[in-house]
Design a protein around this motif. Structure first.
Motif, PDB file in Angstrom:
ATOM      1  N   ASN A 119      -9.590   4.077  -3.125  1.00 49.74           N
ATOM      2  CA  ASN A 119      -8.764   3.896  -1.934  1.00 49.74           C
ATOM      3  C   ASN A 119      -7.918   2.627  -2.092  1.00 49.74           C
ATOM      4  O   ASN A 119      -8.459   1.561  -2.374  1.00 49.74           O
ATOM      5  CB  ASN A 119      -9.697   3.770  -0.725  1.00 49.74           C
ATOM      6  CG  ASN A 119      -8.967   3.915   0.577  1.00 49.74           C
ATOM      7  OD1 ASN A 119      -7.858   3.413   0.715  1.00 49.74           O
ATOM      8  ND2 ASN A 119      -9.570   4.588   1.516  1.00 49.74           N
ATOM      9  N   PRO A 120      -6.594   2.721  -1.946  1.00 49.82           N
ATOM     10  CA  PRO A 120      -5.766   1.522  -2.156  1.00 49.82           C
ATOM     11  C   PRO A 120      -6.139   0.375  -1.234  1.00 49.82           C
ATOM     12  O   PRO A 120      -6.055  -0.799  -1.634  1.00 49.82           O
ATOM     13  CB  PRO A 120      -4.346   2.024  -1.878  1.00 49.82           C
ATOM     14  CG  PRO A 120      -4.515   3.322  -1.173  1.00 49.82           C
ATOM     15  CD  PRO A 120      -5.798   3.893  -1.631  1.00 49.82           C
ATOM     16  N   VAL A 121      -6.556   0.691  -0.017  1.00 51.91           N
ATOM     17  CA  VAL A 121      -6.917  -0.389   0.904  1.00 51.91           C
ATOM     18  C   VAL A 121      -8.189  -1.088   0.438  1.00 51.91           C
ATOM     19  O   VAL A 121      -8.298  -2.315   0.471  1.00 51.91           O
ATOM     20  CB  VAL A 121      -7.089   0.159   2.333  1.00 51.91           C
ATOM     21  CG1 VAL A 121      -7.405  -0.961   3.280  1.00 51.91           C
ATOM     22  CG2 VAL A 121      -5.843   0.877   2.775  1.00 51.91           C
ATOM     23  N   VAL A 122      -9.151  -0.300  -0.051  1.00 53.27           N
ATOM     24  CA  VAL A 122     -10.388  -0.903  -0.553  1.00 53.27           C
ATOM     25  C   VAL A 122     -10.084  -1.785  -1.753  1.00 53.27           C
ATOM     26  O   VAL A 122     -10.597  -2.902  -1.872  1.00 53.27           O
ATOM     27  CB  VAL A 122     -11.408   0.191  -0.919  1.00 53.27           C
ATOM     28  CG1 VAL A 122     -12.632  -0.420  -1.556  1.00 53.27           C
ATOM     29  CG2 VAL A 122     -11.801   0.970   0.302  1.00 53.27           C
ATOM     30  N   ALA A 174      -7.307  -3.290  -2.365  1.00 58.37           N
ATOM     31  CA  ALA A 174      -6.626  -4.502  -1.895  1.00 58.37           C
ATOM     32  C   ALA A 174      -7.625  -5.480  -1.300  1.00 58.37           C
ATOM     33  O   ALA A 174      -7.472  -6.701  -1.433  1.00 58.37           O
ATOM     34  CB  ALA A 174      -5.565  -4.130  -0.865  1.00 58.37           C
TER      35      ALA A 174
END
Lengths: 340, 405
Positions: B206-209, B211
């Protein structure tokens, strides 16, 4: 010279527009339905039932109503150190200013008879920017460090994401060459929906809507693992309920604006129609269905994304979203010059 | 008489110049803390100091165990490490067996390994879930806790209890593997392998994870060793150390498995290593089920002391079951001391037992992995942002009741 009776009828219709359709009552019903739907959809993704035990026969659909009742009868506690006037007033004003843009959002052609205004886009978007001030007041008045940090975060994020919002709206204004929703809808009816004309502006507007309403992944001001409940840490009772409902009301406003500016308003229905039913209710229902779909998509994001850190969100605002919005403006200028 | 310039209450609020920090009390009633309190000083958004105030769930497990018969300490140590009961149980029993000089039969060793690895998976899923909710991903939280369920059901089938199974007793285990366990375990393992791909999609990739966790809470190799960190957190920093390999116990000597290792030592590596360890646990369980030898599930020295009824129960239905013999209450190990180490889900458990020939242990001492991982919270979070605190805390998989004992 207008007679007195038509004037009174006109005023009553104005009031009904604000209070019943598509104003306060419809907004609240939609918020209740949306919260239920959000919990149900998230539950579906997360292998659980979601709300179930309140009104079991209809799948727990009354859970949000039960929550509302619970908030209504809870004791209200104001902490000793709080600034009591601001503490009590700010949530209500916040809610009011979240609702207020609805005055300038037409959901049907009949609107131009109710509120003859040529600057509806300008006013509605300007009114959206008032609410964060009260959020900051809430955080400050609570006398709680977590609330205070939450309001500081809100302030930072508002500053970072307001310019892209205005730029994305402006880029649509350039195409439509108007500050009024009605000609904008007429333009989309005649040509193409705004989301095809300028998809980047639509994306920027959606991101800003997610940010402003605190949906995931921008659930930063009330990040519960960091700030307990963010701004509303100290609140109880109906005030807390208001604090919880306000982002949803704002989401409603954003989605209405989105469906008017980008999804062609009441597009399948004819642009010109008279009378209360054909001119307000039917197109209004089309617009609300469109915006409800937008809302549902936006609240669904919580099932997919965790939350960003505040500095990452601010950096994304200044380093990516703002350039995207400038690109959207350039696209609009090119379209306006070359095609039309 | 001069007039007072400030109201007293105002004076109290004035901070001396240069003092720009805010002290935040994260916990004990804070969604971002466990049963503990972190005093966090922030300068703006940057953490300048963290002080962990532990002991809110101290349950005097050592004191209680020193005042009970040896066998009665098993439920006590289990209740300290609820997500990780088998390992606590195993570590204590290993120490006790060294005192008593009993050697469990091979089948019991394999059953212990089986239970331990099933438990490791549930423990890691627990950690992943808590990390998920700390970063705001309620989906991962629900998934991880939901996917613990099939494994807990397996544990129930194997041991008779979901969480506090008290499965391992001195000299062996209480129950044999029931019929149909192999098939059900295989189904569950295949399900979990499929689910791990989903976890990759929604959690690890997940890109948010990414980040939130990449380059957050970085601990390099030397610092990790210096801080005395154990378990997956140590291996995420690139140290190749696992008690299962370093001093093999149970059946780990005969089993072929890898110890996953990461290089960078940030929160993201600590996230990935747990998923990797679940993969390895699945591999171990498959081998255990394949290679499990036949034979007794309890040491001969204990079996010979069972009375005829118990022996009959043991043999019934071709499925072995040890009725709890009463003489376990009268265990009196010879005066000596022993040490046991077990690689639990969160790291190494260290056990020290000293007997002076009495019915009760003279000294009962254990150090749990979460206690050893505590420096992560106080040392590593400094210099990162306040919003990174949940990411660091969650990635460490710190379990306060386990640390407080």
């Amino acid at each position: 010279m207008m007679g007195l009776l038509p004037l009174i009828i006109w005023l009553i219709q104005d009031l009904l527009y604000l209070i019943v359709f598509p104003g306060l009552i419809v907004a609240l019903i939609l918020v209740i339905v949306l919260i239920y739907l959000e919990r149900k959809i998230a539950a579906k993704v997360q292998m659980r039932f979601g709300p179930l035990y309140v009104s079991r026969k209809i799948g727990g659909a009354l859970q949000s109503v039960a929550d509302l009742l619970r908030f209504s009868f809870q004791e209200f506690i104001a902490p000793n150190g709080s600034d009591s006037l601001a503490f009590i007033m700010a949530p209500g004003l916040m809610f009011a200013f979240a609702l207020m843009p609805l005055i300038f959002i037409p959901v049907g052609p009949y609107y131009s008879y109710l509120f003859p205004s040529a600057l509806t886009i300008l006013f509605s978007v300007a009114l959206i920017t008032v609410r964060p001030i009260y959020e900051i007041i809430v955080g400050w008045a609570s006398d709680n460090k977590f609330s205070f940090i939450g309001s500081l975060r809100e302030a930072f994020l508002v500053i970072s994401y307001e310019i892209p919002m205005f730029l994305s709206v402006i880029s649509m204004l350039i195409i439509y060459r108007t500050l009024n929703y009605m000609p904008a809808v007429a333009f989309q009816e005649a040509h193409l929906p705004g989301i095809i004309l300028n998809p980047i502006a639509a994306i920027v507007f959606l991101i800003v809507a997610i940010r402003s309403t605190g949906r995931f992944p921008f659930d930063i001001t009330e990040a519960d693992s960091e700030l307990v409940m963010g701004l509303f840490t100290e609140y109880t009772a109906l005030f807390f309920g208001i604090g919880m409902a306000t982002p949803y009301v704002e989401l409603y406003v954003f989605s209405l604006i989105f469906s008017l500016l980008f999804l062609g308003g009441w597009s399948p229905l004819p642009y010109h129609a008279t009378g209360l039913i054909a001119g307000l209710f039917l197109p209004g229902i089309v617009v609300i269905i469109k915006s409800f779909i937008v809302m549902t998509v936006l609240v669904f994001l919580r099932a997919v994304y965790p939350r960003y850190r505040v500095d990452q969100a601010i950096r994304a605002g200044w380093e990516r979203i703002i350039y995207l919005s400038i690109i959207a403006v350039i696209i609009s200028i090119l379209e306006a010059m070359v095609i039309w | 008489m001069s007039e007072r310039l400030y109201d007293i209450s105002e004076v109290a609020n004035i901070q001396p110049e240069g003092e720009r920090e805010i002290e935040l009390q994260v916990g004990p009633a804070h969604p971002g803390s466990g049963h503990m309190r972190l005093k966090v000083w922030v300068d703006g958004d940057i953490i300048t100091k963290v002080d962990a105030d532990i002991g809110f769930v101290h349950r005097t497990s050592e004191w209680l165990s020193e005042r009970r018969q040896y066998i009665k300490a098993i439920p006590i140590v289990e209740r300290i490490m609820l997500p990780d009961t088998v390992h606590a149980n195993l570590a204590y029993v290993l120490a006790l067996e060294k005192l008593l000089k009993i050697e469990p039969p091979p089948r019991a060793n394999y059953l212990r390994t089986l239970a331990a690895e099933l438990n490791r998976i549930t423990s890691h899923l627990y950690g992943i879930g808590i990390f998920g909710i700390f970063l705001g991903s309620s989906t991962v939280y629900m998934w991880a806790f939901g996917d613990r369920e099939p494994f807990i059901d397996l544990m129930e089938m194997l041991t008779g209890a979901r969480i506090t199974n008290s499965y391992i007793i001195p000299g062996g285990v209480r129950w044999d593997m029931p019929k149909g366990f192999r098939e059900r375990a295989e189904t569950t393992l295949q399900y979990m392998e499929k689910r791990l791909e989903d976890y990759n999609d929604i959690w690890a990739k997940n890109p948010v994870v990414e980040a939130r966790t990449v380059n957050v809470g970085v601990v390099d190799k030397n610092r990790a060793i210096k801080l005395g960190v154990v378990g997956p957190n140590l291996r995420a920093s690139g140290v190749d150390y696992d008690t299962r390999k370093a001093s093999p116990y149970a059946a780990y000597k005969d089993i072929d498995f890898d110890v996953p290792k990461m290089d960078h030592g940030d929160a993201y590596d600590r996230l990935l290593i747990r998923i990797e360890e679940i993969r390895q646990s699945i591999r171990i369980i498959r081998q255990v089920l394949k290679d499990m030898p036949d034979g007794k599930i309890i040491a001969d020295s204990i079996y010979s002391q069972l009375n005829p009824v118990m022996k009959k129960v043991y043999e019934t239905d071709g499925w072995h079951r040890v009725m709890f013999p009463a003489f376990f209450n009268q265990i009196r190990p010879p005066p000596s001391e022993s040490v046991a180490r077990v690689e639990a889900g969160r790291g190494e458990i260290f056990f020290y037992l000293k007997s002076n020939g009495d019915k009760y242990p003279y000294r009962f001492r254990w150090v749990t992995p979460s206690f050893r991982n505590l420096p992560f919270l106080t040392d590593v979070a400094v210099g990162y942002r306040l919003a990174d605190l949940p990411a660091i805390y969650g990635s460490v998989d710190y379990f306060p009741p386990e640390a407080d004992r």
